[in-house]
Design a protein around this motif. Structure first.
Motif, PDB file in Angstrom:
ATOM      1  N   ASP A  97       0.786  -1.161  -0.181  1.00 14.89           N
ATOM      2  CA  ASP A  97      -0.026  -0.162   0.239  1.00 14.89           C
ATOM      3  C   ASP A  97       0.766   1.170   0.085  1.00 14.89           C
ATOM      4  O   ASP A  97       0.422   2.473   0.389  1.00 14.89           O
ATOM      5  N   GLU A  98       1.943   1.307  -0.487  1.00 14.93           N
ATOM      6  CA  GLU A  98       2.863   2.364  -0.485  1.00 14.93           C
ATOM      7  C   GLU A  98       3.395   2.445  -1.969  1.00 14.93           C
ATOM      8  O   GLU A  98       3.067   1.711  -2.911  1.00 14.93           O
ATOM      9  N   GLU A  99       3.810   3.946  -2.438  1.00 15.73           N
ATOM     10  CA  GLU A  99       4.212   4.094  -3.881  1.00 15.73           C
ATOM     11  C   GLU A  99       5.409   4.531  -3.894  1.00 15.73           C
ATOM     12  O   GLU A  99       6.040   5.107  -2.961  1.00 15.73           O
ATOM     13  N   TYR A 100       6.370   3.968  -4.605  1.00 18.92           N
ATOM     14  CA  TYR A 100       7.783   4.183  -4.759  1.00 18.92           C
ATOM     15  C   TYR A 100       7.988   4.704  -6.271  1.00 18.92           C
ATOM     16  O   TYR A 100       7.755   3.969  -7.125  1.00 18.92           O
ATOM     17  N   VAL A 101       8.651   6.035  -6.159  1.00 20.30           N
ATOM     18  CA  VAL A 101       8.686   6.483  -7.443  1.00 20.30           C
ATOM     19  C   VAL A 101      10.220   5.783  -7.993  1.00 20.30           C
ATOM     20  O   VAL A 101      11.128   5.586  -7.037  1.00 20.30           O
ATOM     21  N   ILE A 102      10.106   5.559  -9.208  1.00 19.04           N
ATOM     22  CA  ILE A 102      11.121   4.746  -9.764  1.00 19.04           C
ATOM     23  C   ILE A 102      12.345   5.742 -10.187  1.00 19.04           C
ATOM     24  O   ILE A 102      12.112   6.540 -11.193  1.00 19.04           O
ATOM     25  N   GLU A 103      13.245   5.689  -9.621  1.00 22.06           N
ATOM     26  CA  GLU A 103      14.591   6.645 -10.006  1.00 22.06           C
ATOM     27  C   GLU A 103      15.013   6.345 -11.408  1.00 22.06           C
ATOM     28  O   GLU A 103      15.349   7.425 -12.166  1.00 22.06           O
ATOM     29  N   ASN A 104      15.027   5.228 -11.676  1.00 23.36           N
ATOM     30  CA  ASN A 104      15.637   4.763 -13.104  1.00 23.36           C
ATOM     31  C   ASN A 104      14.346   4.347 -14.089  1.00 23.36           C
ATOM     32  O   ASN A 104      14.421   3.330 -14.551  1.00 23.36           O
ATOM     33  N   GLY A 105      13.243   5.252 -14.053  1.00 23.62           N
ATOM     34  CA  GLY A 105      12.109   5.010 -14.593  1.00 23.62           C
ATOM     35  C   GLY A 105      12.102   5.053 -15.913  1.00 23.62           C
ATOM     36  O   GLY A 105      11.041   4.671 -16.606  1.00 23.62           O
ATOM     37  N   GLN A 106      13.009   5.456 -16.752  1.00 23.53           N
ATOM     38  CA  GLN A 106      13.027   5.603 -18.194  1.00 23.53           C
ATOM     39  C   GLN A 106      12.518   4.461 -19.150  1.00 23.53           C
ATOM     40  O   GLN A 106      11.716   4.387 -19.784  1.00 23.53           O
ATOM     41  N   ARG A 107      13.417   3.452 -18.335  1.00 26.34           N
ATOM     42  CA  ARG A 107      13.037   1.998 -19.065  1.00 26.34           C
ATOM     43  C   ARG A 107      11.649   1.378 -18.556  1.00 26.34           C
ATOM     44  O   ARG A 107      11.463   0.268 -19.209  1.00 26.34           O
TER      45      ARG A 107
END
Length: 87
Positions: free
Chosen positions: A37-47
């Motif tokens: 139930d948490e949201e994690y921003v993906i640091e290497n999200g481009q891929r």
């Protein structure tokens, strides 16, 4: 006063979701909406931009702290076949 940010290696299961958009309303950043139930921003999200709304199991470095949005630097991941429900 130094901000307290912790970093741990974790494995999370969740769905890739849009987090931020560019000026043309295209997804620019993504996050992992995890089963905890948490949201994690993906640091290497481009891929991961092409995987929006897809379920994955991801292992990586999770950073969190007070007044700091949770992030994950994904080191490895696998696509999951289905989303699971408790029916």
């Amino acid at each position: 006063m130094k901000k307290q940010i912790s970093a741990t290696t974790r494995t999370l299961v969740g769905v890739i979701t849009p987090y931020a958009w560019d000026e043309n309303d295209r997804v620019a950043e993504v996050s992992l909406s995890a089963t905890d139930d948490e949201e994690y921003v993906i640091e290497n999200g481009q891929r991961f931009l092409e995987l929006v709304q897809k379920p994955i199991r991801a292992t990586g470095i999770v950073k969190s702290g007070k007044k700091f949005h949770r992030t994950i630097q994904i080191k490895k991941f696998e696509m999951l076949e289905h989303t699971y429900s408790a029916e």
